[in-house]
Design an enzyme around this catalytic site. Structure first.
Site, PDB file in Angstrom:
ATOM      1  N   ASP A 135      -5.462 -13.089   9.177  1.00  0.00           N
ATOM      2  CA  ASP A 135      -6.100 -11.829   8.814  1.00  0.00           C
ATOM      3  C   ASP A 135      -7.341 -11.551   9.642  1.00  0.00           C
ATOM      4  O   ASP A 135      -8.263 -12.372   9.707  1.00  0.00           O
ATOM      5  CB  ASP A 135      -6.462 -11.839   7.325  1.00  0.00           C
ATOM      6  CG  ASP A 135      -6.947 -10.483   6.837  1.00  0.00           C
ATOM      7  OD1 ASP A 135      -6.247  -9.485   7.099  1.00  0.00           O
ATOM      8  OD2 ASP A 135      -8.017 -10.426   6.208  1.00  0.00           O
ATOM      9  N   GLU A 150      -2.942 -16.523   3.266  1.00  0.00           N
ATOM     10  CA  GLU A 150      -3.815 -15.831   4.211  1.00  0.00           C
ATOM     11  C   GLU A 150      -4.937 -16.767   4.641  1.00  0.00           C
ATOM     12  O   GLU A 150      -5.529 -17.466   3.817  1.00  0.00           O
ATOM     13  CB  GLU A 150      -4.405 -14.590   3.526  1.00  0.00           C
ATOM     14  CG  GLU A 150      -5.412 -13.827   4.372  1.00  0.00           C
ATOM     15  CD  GLU A 150      -6.006 -12.648   3.605  1.00  0.00           C
ATOM     16  OE1 GLU A 150      -5.294 -11.651   3.433  1.00  0.00           O
ATOM     17  OE2 GLU A 150      -7.164 -12.752   3.172  1.00  0.00           O
ATOM     18  N   LYS A 181       0.861  -1.188   0.000  1.00  0.00           N
ATOM     19  CA  LYS A 181       0.000   0.000   0.000  1.00  0.00           C
ATOM     20  C   LYS A 181       0.898   1.238   0.000  1.00  0.00           C
ATOM     21  O   LYS A 181       1.054   1.941   1.000  1.00  0.00           O
ATOM     22  CB  LYS A 181      -0.931  -0.020   1.209  1.00  0.00           C
ATOM     23  CG  LYS A 181      -1.917  -1.185   1.176  1.00  0.00           C
ATOM     24  CD  LYS A 181      -2.770  -1.247   2.428  1.00  0.00           C
ATOM     25  CE  LYS A 181      -3.699  -2.449   2.395  1.00  0.00           C
ATOM     26  NZ  LYS A 181      -4.490  -2.589   3.636  1.00  0.00           N
TER      27      LYS A 181
END
Length: 282
Positions: free
Chosen positions: A221, A199, A134
């Site tokens: 997560d 994940e 990100k």
């Protein structure tokens, strides 16, 4: 590394082109041709400094006649009034470099400051703080550099240096087992030596990964504290563990105390406040 130098050179060239266009008409119209001067890079708030080496390369690319003297280096704690460096030479060149130097150093220092603050919160837990993808397009290498300067650890750089099987990959592949088997087969066929991380969203998916194996790291997560502690206990030392989702500066220590190896936080790079500084004529 040669590749890093080439990436930085291209970034600076493109950034200067974006800013200058066909000329800095303000400076060209107001500053006498050939005028020489000196400027200082002044810190205006507390933080961790980052981007000095990048700034030096910017000055160099703008004009090799610019001469810099550095007083404070990357990774140092700074306070208002500190002078990081001085630059001396053609005034037009100083003004041409000014905004790019400040934009980069303010952004990188903001990231390093935030990272250092969060790393300090978990320093006695054994948990390491990771960045994510990100990041600002075309600035990822600088932002990840700033994370390292602040004491954090870089996660994968892009889509090419690790297999990270996320929820959408699992769903499209038909499940945990299918996704892991396909990833392992792909690496064998391509002759690639990169890690596999997967994940998981709940205990059932975690148990499926443990049963099937084939991953190097498990990303837990959006687990709450109780779920995360239980998950870490179930995993033991069989996989590296990473927690993500809903983790903030306020709760990061509690997540770390659950025993995970890593905590990844997009907030290190996507929503930091830049560190205030300025370039002033002297």
């Amino acid at each position: 590394m040669k590749e890093d130098k080439e990436l930085l050179f291209k970034f600076i060239k493109d950034a200067l082109l974006e800013d200058i266009g066909d000329g800095d008409h303000t400076s060209l119209s107001t500053i006498p041709q050939g005028k020489q001067g000196t400027a200082k890079l002044l810190i205006k708030e507390d933080g961790i400094l980052a981007g000095v080496d990048v700034a030096l390369e910017i000055f160099k690319q703008v004009d090799q006649q610019l001469h810099t003297e550095v007083f404070i280096h990357d990774g140092a704690a700074v306070k208002p009034g500190d002078i990081v460096l001085t630059v001396k030479g053609p005034v037009y060149s100083i003004l041409t470099a000014e905004r790019l130097v400040l934009n980069i150093m303010q952004r990188m220092s903001g990231i390093a400051t935030t990272t250092a603050r969060i790393v300090d919160l978990v320093k006695d837990t054994g948990t390491k703080i990771l960045d994510t993808r990100k990041t600002t397009p075309n600035m990822r290498f600088l932002e990840k550099m700033a994370v390292k300067i602040g004491g954090g650890v870089n996660h994968r750089f892009g889509l090419y240096d690790m297999i990270l099987i996320k929820d959408n990959h699992v769903d499209y592949a038909g499940g945990i087992k299918q996704a892991l088997q396909a990833a392992k087969r792909y690496l064998t066929e391509k002759g690639l030596n990169i890690q596999i991380e997967i994940e998981v969203r709940n205990k059932a998916e975690l148990l499926e990964v443990i049963e099937n194996g084939g991953a190097d790291r498990i990303l837990l997560d959006n687990f709450n504290f109780e779920q995360l502690r239980e998950a870490v206990e179930l995993v033991g030392n069989r996989f590296v563990t990473e927690a993500s989702g809903g983790i903030t500066e306020e709760n990061v220590r509690e997540y770390a105390l659950c025993g995970v190896n890593y905590i990844s936080m997009g907030a290190l790079t996507h929503s930091v406040k830049s560190l205030d500084m300025s370039l002033k004529a002297i």
